[in-house]
Design a protein around this motif. Structure first.
Motif, PDB file in Angstrom:
ATOM      1  N   ASP A  22      46.063  49.910  45.052  1.00  0.00           N
ATOM      2  CA  ASP A  22      46.727  49.003  45.976  1.00  0.00           C
ATOM      3  C   ASP A  22      48.233  49.080  45.800  1.00  0.00           C
ATOM      4  OD1 ASP A  22      46.377  46.557  47.835  1.00  0.00           O
ATOM      5  OD2 ASP A  22      47.713  45.792  46.286  1.00  0.00           O
ATOM      6  N   VAL A  63      44.924  51.240  49.227  1.00  0.00           N
ATOM      7  CA  VAL A  63      45.196  50.252  50.263  1.00  0.00           C
ATOM      8  C   VAL A  63      46.684  49.922  50.212  1.00  0.00           C
ATOM      9  CG1 VAL A  63      44.798  47.850  50.972  1.00  0.00           C
ATOM     10  CG2 VAL A  63      42.885  49.255  50.139  1.00  0.00           C
ATOM     11  N   TYR A 114      48.411  44.244  43.236  1.00  0.00           N
ATOM     12  CA  TYR A 114      49.267  43.559  44.198  1.00  0.00           C
ATOM     13  C   TYR A 114      50.316  42.771  43.418  1.00  0.00           C
ATOM     14  CZ  TYR A 114      50.649  40.865  48.287  1.00  0.00           C
ATOM     15  OH  TYR A 114      51.365  40.308  49.316  1.00  0.00           O
ATOM     16  N   GLU A 148      49.071  47.045  51.681  1.00  0.00           N
ATOM     17  CA  GLU A 148      48.878  45.752  52.342  1.00  0.00           C
ATOM     18  C   GLU A 148      50.120  44.879  52.371  1.00  0.00           C
ATOM     19  OE1 GLU A 148      46.468  42.747  50.340  1.00  0.00           O
ATOM     20  OE2 GLU A 148      46.324  44.095  48.626  1.00  0.00           O
ATOM     21  N   GLU A 192      39.604  41.071  49.754  1.00  0.00           N
ATOM     22  CA  GLU A 192      40.823  40.928  48.960  1.00  0.00           C
ATOM     23  C   GLU A 192      41.207  39.466  48.963  1.00  0.00           C
ATOM     24  OE1 GLU A 192      44.135  40.321  50.279  1.00  0.00           O
ATOM     25  OE2 GLU A 192      43.366  40.132  52.284  1.00  0.00           O
ATOM     26  N   CYS A 195      36.266  45.509  52.667  1.00  0.00           N
ATOM     27  CA  CYS A 195      37.131  45.452  51.482  1.00  0.00           C
ATOM     28  C   CYS A 195      37.633  44.030  51.346  1.00  0.00           C
ATOM     29  CB  CYS A 195      38.300  46.422  51.617  1.00  0.00           C
ATOM     30  SG  CYS A 195      39.410  46.400  50.188  1.00  0.00           S
ATOM     31  N   LEU A 251      38.923  46.636  44.673  1.00  0.00           N
ATOM     32  CA  LEU A 251      40.348  46.898  44.847  1.00  0.00           C
ATOM     33  C   LEU A 251      41.096  46.492  43.578  1.00  0.00           C
ATOM     34  CD1 LEU A 251      42.686  47.609  46.831  1.00  0.00           C
ATOM     35  CD2 LEU A 251      42.639  45.200  47.522  1.00  0.00           C
ATOM     36  N   CYS A 278      51.857  47.235  47.748  1.00  0.00           N
ATOM     37  CA  CYS A 278      52.200  46.109  48.635  1.00  0.00           C
ATOM     38  C   CYS A 278      53.705  46.066  48.888  1.00  0.00           C
ATOM     39  CB  CYS A 278      51.726  44.804  48.025  1.00  0.00           C
ATOM     40  SG  CYS A 278      52.653  44.309  46.552  1.00  0.00           S
TER      41      CYS A 278
END
Length: 146
Positions: free
Chosen positions: A98, A136, A57, A138, A8, A6, A53, A100
């Protein structure tokens, strides 16, 4: 299935290409140049990423509030998901949402915890509605750190 790669780093790559400014790092390029985001997703897939993705974010309520663009919360998230889904289907990659870190997280503040939960619930909900294969999470610091 084996390892899944993945790629990013969209935010930093968009900054390097001149489409995003350092500081808040909110990817307003989603509304200003969605074609650039699509091309970046394609570049990452060509480079070997097994996952597309969604560029969500720092596209959460608190970050957008900081730059005065909270009204763009829903459109930016939906645009990011729509672009990522299009590229994932075109390239045969997995389609991921995603979430974050936030700048308001404080484990000792129940009000902050409730707001962070709301931020995550919104983004996870939009991603689920878009049909992501997974999400995800992150850039979360260690336990007890903001």
């Amino acid at each position: 299935m084996g390892p899944v790669i993945c790629a990013e780093g969209y935010v930093f790559e968009l900054e390097r290409r001149g489409y995003l400014q350092a500081g808040a790092f909110v990817p307003v390029v989603l509304t200003e140049h969605p074609e650039v985001v699509e091309e970046l997703h394609l570049d990452f897939a060509r480079a070997g990423s097994d996952v597309t993705l969604a560029l969500t974010y720092y596209v959460h309520r608190e970050k957008l509030r900081v730059i005065g663009r909270e009204r763009d919360l829903v459109p930016m998230n939906r645009t990011a998901l729509r672009i990522a889904e299009k590229v994932a289907r075109r390239t045969g990659t997995l389609f991921a949402g995603d979430i974050c870190n936030t700048n308001i997280y404080d484990p000792a503040d129940p009000k902050a915890l409730k707001e962070v939960e709301r931020i995550f619930a919104e983004q996870v909900g939009w991603a689920a509605d878009a049909g992501v294969d997974y999400i995800v999470a992150e850039t979360f610091p260690g336990e007890g750190k903001p």
